[in-house]
Design an enzyme around this catalytic site. Structure first.
Site, PDB file in Angstrom:
ATOM      1  N   GLY A 251      -0.342  46.009  35.228  1.00 42.54           N
ATOM      2  CA  GLY A 251      -1.062  47.196  35.657  1.00 42.54           C
ATOM      3  C   GLY A 251      -1.894  46.829  36.870  1.00 42.54           C
TER       4      GLY A 251
ATOM      5  N   ARG B  72      -6.468  44.599  40.385  1.00 40.70           N
ATOM      6  CA  ARG B  72      -7.568  44.463  41.335  1.00 40.70           C
ATOM      7  C   ARG B  72      -7.562  45.593  42.360  1.00 40.70           C
ATOM      8  NH1 ARG B  72      -5.955  39.041  44.826  1.00 40.70           N
ATOM      9  NH2 ARG B  72      -3.741  39.452  45.069  1.00 40.70           N
TER      10      ARG B  72
ATOM     11  N   LYS C  52      -6.952  47.332  47.317  1.00 39.05           N
ATOM     12  CA  LYS C  52      -6.690  45.967  46.867  1.00 39.05           C
ATOM     13  C   LYS C  52      -7.990  45.197  47.043  1.00 39.05           C
ATOM     14  CE  LYS C  52      -3.846  41.840  47.655  1.00 39.05           C
ATOM     15  NZ  LYS C  52      -2.766  41.236  48.478  1.00 39.05           N
TER      16      LYS C  52
ATOM     17  N   ASP D 176     -10.973  38.058  38.930  1.00 36.68           N
ATOM     18  CA  ASP D 176     -12.169  38.734  39.434  1.00 36.68           C
ATOM     19  C   ASP D 176     -11.847  40.024  40.181  1.00 36.68           C
ATOM     20  OD1 ASP D 176     -11.162  37.844  41.871  1.00 36.68           O
ATOM     21  OD2 ASP D 176     -12.650  36.255  42.107  1.00 36.68           O
ATOM     22  N   GLY D 177     -10.559  40.319  40.357  1.00 33.76           N
ATOM     23  CA  GLY D 177     -10.185  41.572  40.995  1.00 33.76           C
ATOM     24  C   GLY D 177     -10.422  41.618  42.482  1.00 33.76           C
TER      25      GLY D 177
ATOM     26  N   ARG E 156      -4.753  50.455  51.297  1.00 31.07           N
ATOM     27  CA  ARG E 156      -3.367  50.570  51.730  1.00 31.07           C
ATOM     28  C   ARG E 156      -2.982  52.041  51.871  1.00 31.07           C
ATOM     29  NH1 ARG E 156      -1.322  46.267  47.149  1.00 31.07           N
ATOM     30  NH2 ARG E 156      -1.109  44.421  48.478  1.00 31.07           N
TER      31      ARG E 156
ATOM     32  N   ARG F 284       6.220  52.416  40.825  1.00 29.81           N
ATOM     33  CA  ARG F 284       7.120  51.262  40.909  1.00 29.81           C
ATOM     34  C   ARG F 284       8.255  51.402  39.902  1.00 29.81           C
ATOM     35  NH1 ARG F 284       2.911  47.306  42.344  1.00 29.81           N
ATOM     36  NH2 ARG F 284       1.019  48.549  42.600  1.00 29.81           N
TER      37      ARG F 284
ATOM     38  N   ASP G 102       7.956  45.131  39.249  1.00 31.23           N
ATOM     39  CA  ASP G 102       6.702  45.855  39.496  1.00 31.23           C
ATOM     40  C   ASP G 102       6.310  45.818  40.968  1.00 31.23           C
ATOM     41  OD1 ASP G 102       6.263  43.040  38.383  1.00 31.23           O
ATOM     42  OD2 ASP G 102       4.352  43.383  39.392  1.00 31.23           O
TER      43      ASP G 102
ATOM     44  N   ASP H  76       3.070  45.648  48.284  1.00 29.27           N
ATOM     45  CA  ASP H  76       2.628  44.519  47.463  1.00 29.27           C
ATOM     46  C   ASP H  76       2.944  43.186  48.140  1.00 29.27           C
ATOM     47  OD1 ASP H  76       1.385  45.956  45.552  1.00 29.27           O
ATOM     48  OD2 ASP H  76       2.635  45.308  43.887  1.00 29.27           O
TER      49      ASP H  76
END
Length: 492
Positions: A91, A94, A114, A126-127, A180, A187, A256, A266
């Site tokens: 999922g 981040r 992102k 930590d994302g 983005r 996906r 994904d 990605d």
């Protein structure tokens, strides 16, 4: 404070949110100790009906650094096959879907973050991404855009004033948050998650949404499902061919990481080929070479086959098999057309057997030539002269005594003979078109790893953003000049 923030007054549409709580989770954005706008992609603003001159740097920071004025922020749910192994523990880990806006062209676009902090899918992370990772994504997406490859773009990159510790780059390193600009963040893995939970009803709901939103020309067609899958197959085959012709290695082609609209996104440990090496692997952790350069078309086809599993809950096996049957032919036709353009020709100028022979001969030459893959095409562009048509010896004359002296003479001469033969079969009036084609298809410089480091090192050492701006400017004004974001080195 600047005037009303135009990003906050855009007519956002709750398209994905309207699917319901089974598809996403509401999250909160992280807060950051600092906000420096480092890159803004002004080329994208007119698509949204915005005049770049009226959009201040502070508008970017307020909307895409502090994330003010938008709710809900949604972490999207999905699963995926990662290196061939199914993972239900995925999922948005981040990032989140900030919002969706319809462009002036009628298309719906996502603002996806992102580096905006932890979500329920962060898996202990930590994302937050590094600033270098953000700079790399700007380079990859803008260069691919320059080449005409379908790709998401970076709308903004903001440095956030934190120190991050990472095992794959010198640490501590600087932090960032990116927004983005993509057609969608749905996906293959979004569908796979629904199959995992045996929710055929949700597969049907999502498929209807995808067709209505991104394949609307199929609405009302009794064969819309089958035509959607066939078109997705074509788009994915085209994308794989674009990557291969560009010498681009995505590095992590998990299910994904493949878009349901056939768009590059990605970006992780991507790389462009330096020397032509079909077995080149971009990701240091891809020990088996699963996603190496030469495997990309086959992996894309495999992922389309894996997508048949969830789609098979609502579609017939016959429609799915018919849809994917044309992948190989579509890929080869697109790849041949793009490679011929890199050599200066259009496919309709040449007999297919002659064209294929030239492509194969070129790749065989590059396997042994001590020159970079994209450098070869850039040099061909720089040195092409109409006189080559009448004088075989004029074709790249300096190579014989420099770069190609280590090659068997027959191999070099074989390529030169074929190229010359094609020129002699074309009317002299088409030679200027070859020069134009070479300029459009072959940028003067590509972001191979040494080039990326030459951009990053001044930023890391001296906070000097001029090399990045200079490189983007070269792409901006080279050929069609498709890449035209703006570096903002000293924004507050």
């Amino acid at each position: 404070m600047p005037s009303t923030n135009p990003f906050l007054t855009l007519p956002y549409e709750p398209a994905f949110a309207s699917l319901g709580s089974e598809f996403s989770d509401p999250v909160e954005a992280a807060t950051f100790p600092a906000h420096q706008l480092r890159f803004r992609n002004d080329r994208l603003l007119p698509i949204l009906g915005l005049d770049p001159a009226t959009v201040a740097d502070e508008h970017f920071i307020e909307a895409f650094g502090r994330f003010q004025g938008r709710s809900p922020l949604l972490a999207m749910r999905y699963h995926g096959y990662q290196f061939g192994i199914y993972s239900p523990d995925l999922g948005d880990g981040r990032g989140f879907l900030y919002g969706q806006v319809r462009g002036r062209n009628g298309w719906l676009y996502d603002f996806g973050t992102k580096g905006s902090g932890r979500t329920p899918y962060s898996r202990g992370g930590d994302g937050k991404p590094t600033l270098k990772g953000g700079v790399r994504e700007v380079l990859a997406s803008e260069f691919l855009q320059r080449l005409g490859v379908r790709t998401g773009r970076c709308l903004s990159l903001i440095e956030t004033g934190e120190e991050l510790w990472r095992g794959d780059e010198p640490s501590p390193t600087r932090s960032s948050v990116m927004v983005r600009f993509n057609r969608t963040h749905i996906r293959f893995g979004t569908f796979e998650r629904l199959h995992y939970f045996k929710r055929a009803d949700l597969v049907r709901q999502l498929l209807d949404h995808v067709i209505a939103t991104y394949y609307s020309h199929l609405l009302g067609d009794p064969e819309a499902d089958a035509k959607f899958y066939a078109e997705l197959t074509e788009r994915t085959a085209d994308l794989a061919a674009q990557w291969m012709a560009a010498g681009f290695c995505h590095a992590v082609l998990n299910t994904d990481n493949l878009s349901i609209v056939g768009e590059s996104f990605d970006y992780g440990p991507w790389a462009f080929l330096d020397r032509f090496d079909p077995k080149f692997t971009a990701a240091y952790f891809d020990h088996s070479g699963r996603y190496r350069y030469e495997n990309q078309p086959g992996i894309c086809q495999l992922n389309l086959e894996l997508l048949q599993v969830p789609l098979g809950m609502v579609m017939s096996a016959a429609d799915l098999e018919a849809g994917i049957a044309g992948f190989g032919d579509r890929y080869q036709a697109t790849y041949s057309r793009l490679m011929l353009r890199r050599l200066g020709f259009e496919a309709d100028q040449l007999h297919s057997a002659i064209a294929d022979d030239l492509i194969i001969t070129t790749l065989q030459l590059l396997l042994r030539a001590p020159i970079g893959y994209n450098e070869f095409f850039a040099r061909l562009r720089a040195q092409f002269q109409p006189s080559w048509r009448s004088d075989l010896s004029a074709i790249l004359p300096d190579w014989i005594t420099t770069d190609l002296e280590a090659l068997p003479e027959a191999q070099w001469q074989g390529w030169r003979d074929r190229y010359h033969q094609l020129l002699t079969h074309l009317p002299e009036s088409q030679l200027p078109l070859i020069q134009q084609q070479l300029a459009q298809a072959n940028p003067e410089i590509s972001p191979i790893r040494p080039v990326v480091e030459s951009v990053w090192d001044p930023i890391a050492i001296d906070d000097n953003w001029e090399p990045l701006e200079a490189l983007l400017n070269r792409w901006r004004h080279d050929g069609d000049g498709a890449a035209d974001g703006a570096v903002v080195p000293n924004a507050n």
